[in-house]
Design a protein around this motif. Structure first.
Motif, short mmCIF file in Angstrom:
data_model
loop_
_atom_site.label_atom_id
_atom_site.label_comp_id
_atom_site.label_asym_id
_atom_site.label_seq_id
_atom_site.Cartn_x
_atom_site.Cartn_y
_atom_site.Cartn_z
N PHE A 201 -6.38 42.92 1.45
CA PHE A 201 -6.83 43.53 0.20
C PHE A 201 -7.63 44.81 0.41
N GLN A 202 -7.65 45.34 1.63
CA GLN A 202 -8.38 46.60 1.78
C GLN A 202 -7.46 47.79 1.58
N ARG A 203 -8.07 48.92 1.21
CA ARG A 203 -7.29 50.05 0.69
C ARG A 203 -6.14 50.50 1.57
N SER A 204 -6.41 50.70 2.88
CA SER A 204 -5.36 51.28 3.72
C SER A 204 -4.17 50.34 3.83
N ALA B 41 -9.22 39.27 3.37
CA ALA B 41 -9.92 40.55 3.21
C ALA B 41 -9.08 41.74 3.70
N ALA C 55 -15.66 51.50 6.36
CA ALA C 55 -15.50 52.40 5.21
C ALA C 55 -14.21 52.07 4.46
N ASP C 56 -13.17 51.71 5.21
CA ASP C 56 -11.90 51.34 4.59
C ASP C 56 -12.02 50.00 3.87
N ALA C 57 -12.79 49.09 4.48
CA ALA C 57 -12.92 47.74 3.90
C ALA C 57 -13.82 47.75 2.66
N ALA D 280 -13.40 51.43 10.00
CA ALA D 280 -12.81 50.20 9.42
C ALA D 280 -13.70 49.69 8.28
#
Lengths: 82, 392
Positions: B90-93, B87, A69-71, A67
């Motif tokens: 706005f994260q990639r996944s 947050a 790494a994704d954030a 999580a």
């Protein structure tokens, strides 16, 4: 049984299901997202750059490390499956 | 040194001037702007990390967004609590899963009528009807705005952007237009906030309204944060898109390379952001005790501009920094900031740029620039605002 993280990491490594975590300081933008996601594994130095304080985190942190790494807005966290 | 940030000259091509500033040192006084200019990557990072000593108080940032907008908050726990609300969105996944198809559909819809005109042999300006609208539509959708409000959102945030060209003159027409736009924005958003409180959805306004952080915030504070998000979510990205179209036209070998292998596009876009960033000057004001920086003593209340375009070409960090090199081993640049106030929307901007430019190249692989590229007199947030193209 309670054993320290490093030992757990080594055992997991032998079992082939641990992870290895690195932060690329060239990419890190000191957002602090990894530290706020899993403070047990990441910390920031005085320049704000993050590092994995647990290079082989315990199994229980595995999902949180992914999580983090994704954030990470800079895609600076690399995870290798051992 | 006297450098006029509001001149057309610096907006059109800031790099000769930035190198002149760099030649004089890592931090140089600008007598015209009554502020320091920082060209060194390392010093910019240091200032961005020292968020309690280098604040946005009394800067154009605070004037534009308001005291309570997250970009101006220097209390870290308060900042982090508020930032955490958005947050995850706005994260990639999350973005790829929830917004990828919508962004592509939006790019297809906006480009289709222009493509038709291009095929008919016309010269078409692609900033206003394509690059400009796309990110505005996306952020409006994320905030749960109805489609009929998109036009107003574009108008209001364009008027806000003009404030950065008003040179701090309260009688300048840009300044007055910006104040009016901000008031209109505020009124509309406060209505929306009250509405979401009654029936929250899964949009970004609702997420903030129902959050723990909002319990200690007034509607005015919530509004300032939504307004900042709307503004930041479209002005900068629009210029990254138009600049990418210009840069790829001027580097046909790079364009060919990307068309042959679209998986190279994100790295190319990243190099465009390093080499020619859209936020060129990031303001700060010193607060508290005097501090030494790059051999200069800074006192309380002094204005500083972080010259991002210069920092991104700092030879102390980047090899052959003035060279546009898509194969370089990318070392972090400051195009999206650094530290506490790093850009919340950077993953969204990257996704929008990759999808939109990818679609554009697929549909118009042989485009050429067909007229003068105009940057207006906009240096702080910089990018081509008139981009006429034709099919080659």
């Amino acid at each position: 049984m309670d054993i320290d993280n490093r030992e757990t990491g080594q055992i997991q490594q032998k079992l082939g299901r641990g992870i290895r975590v690195r932060v690329d300081h060239g990419k890190c933008i000191a957002s602090g997202r990894c530290v706020s996601t899993v403070p047990e594994v990441f910390s920031q130095n005085e320049e704000g750059l993050a590092s994995a304080v647990e290079v082989h985190p315990k199994q229980c942190y595995r999902d949180l490390v992914y999580a983090a790494a994704d954030a990470c807005p800079a895609s600076a966290i690399m995870i290798d499956e051992d | 040194m006297n450098v006029d940030f509001f001149s057309r000259e610096i907006a059109n091509d800031p790099y000769p001037i930035l190198e002149e500033i760099r030649a004089r040192g890592p931090i140089v006084w600008n007598d015209l702007m009554k502020s320091w200019m920082v060209t060194s990557d390392a010093l910019c990072r240091k200032i961005m990390l020292g968020f309690s000593k280098f604040t946005l108080e009394n800067t154009i940032g605070e004037q534009m967004f308001g005291l309570d907008a997250i970009i101006c908050i220097k209390d870290k726990p308060r900042h982090d609590k508020l930032r955490a609300v958005w947050a995850v969105a706005f994260q990639r996944s999350t973005l790829e899963r929830r917004l990828g198809p919508m962004i592509l559909a939006c790019a297809e819809r906006l480009l289709a009528p222009l493509e038709e005109r291009l095929r008919a042999g016309e010269v078409v300006e692609v900033f206003r009807k394509f690059c400009r609208d796309l990110p505005a539509y996306v952020i409006a959708e994320m905030l749960g705005m109805p489609a009929d409000m998109r036009k107003s959102i574009v108008e209001w945030s364009d008027a806000m952007a003009e404030e950065a060209s008003a040179a701090g003159d309260p009688l300048a027409h840009q300044y007055i237009a910006s104040q009016n736009a901000k008031a209109a924005f505020a009124q509309y958003l406060e209505e929306q906030i009250r509405d979401r409180r009654g029936r929250p959805g899964d949009d970004l306004i609702s997420q903030l309204v129902i959050s723990e952080a909002a319990k200690t915030m007034t509607d005015g504070e919530i509004m300032q944060n939504c307004r900042q998000l709307l503004f930041a979510g479209n002005e900068t990205t629009a210029r990254w898109l138009s600049n990418s179209i210009v840069v790829l036209a001027r580097h046909p070998d790079v364009r060919r390379h990307v068309i042959e292998d679209p998986s190279r596009l994100p790295a190319v876009l990243e190099e465009i952001m390093r080499w020619d960033p859209n936020v060129q000057a990031d303001p700060r004001m010193t607060k508290g005790e005097s501090i030494e920086l790059g051999g200069v003593e800074l006192h309380d209340g002094q204005h500083i501009y972080l010259m991002i375009g210069a920092a991104n070409r700092d030879p102390a960090r980047h090899e052959r920094p003035a060279e546009f090199d898509i194969h370089r081993q990318q070392k972090g640049h400051l195009g999206f900031g650094f530290g506490l106030h790093n850009c919340l929307g950077q993953s969204l901007a990257r996704l929008e740029a990759a999808i939109t430019i990818g679609h554009f190249l697929k549909k118009c692989p042989t485009y050429e620039l067909a007229g003068e590229i105009d940057y207006a007199a906009s240096f702080l947030v910089r990018g081509p605002q008139t981009v006429p193209i034709a099919l080659g």
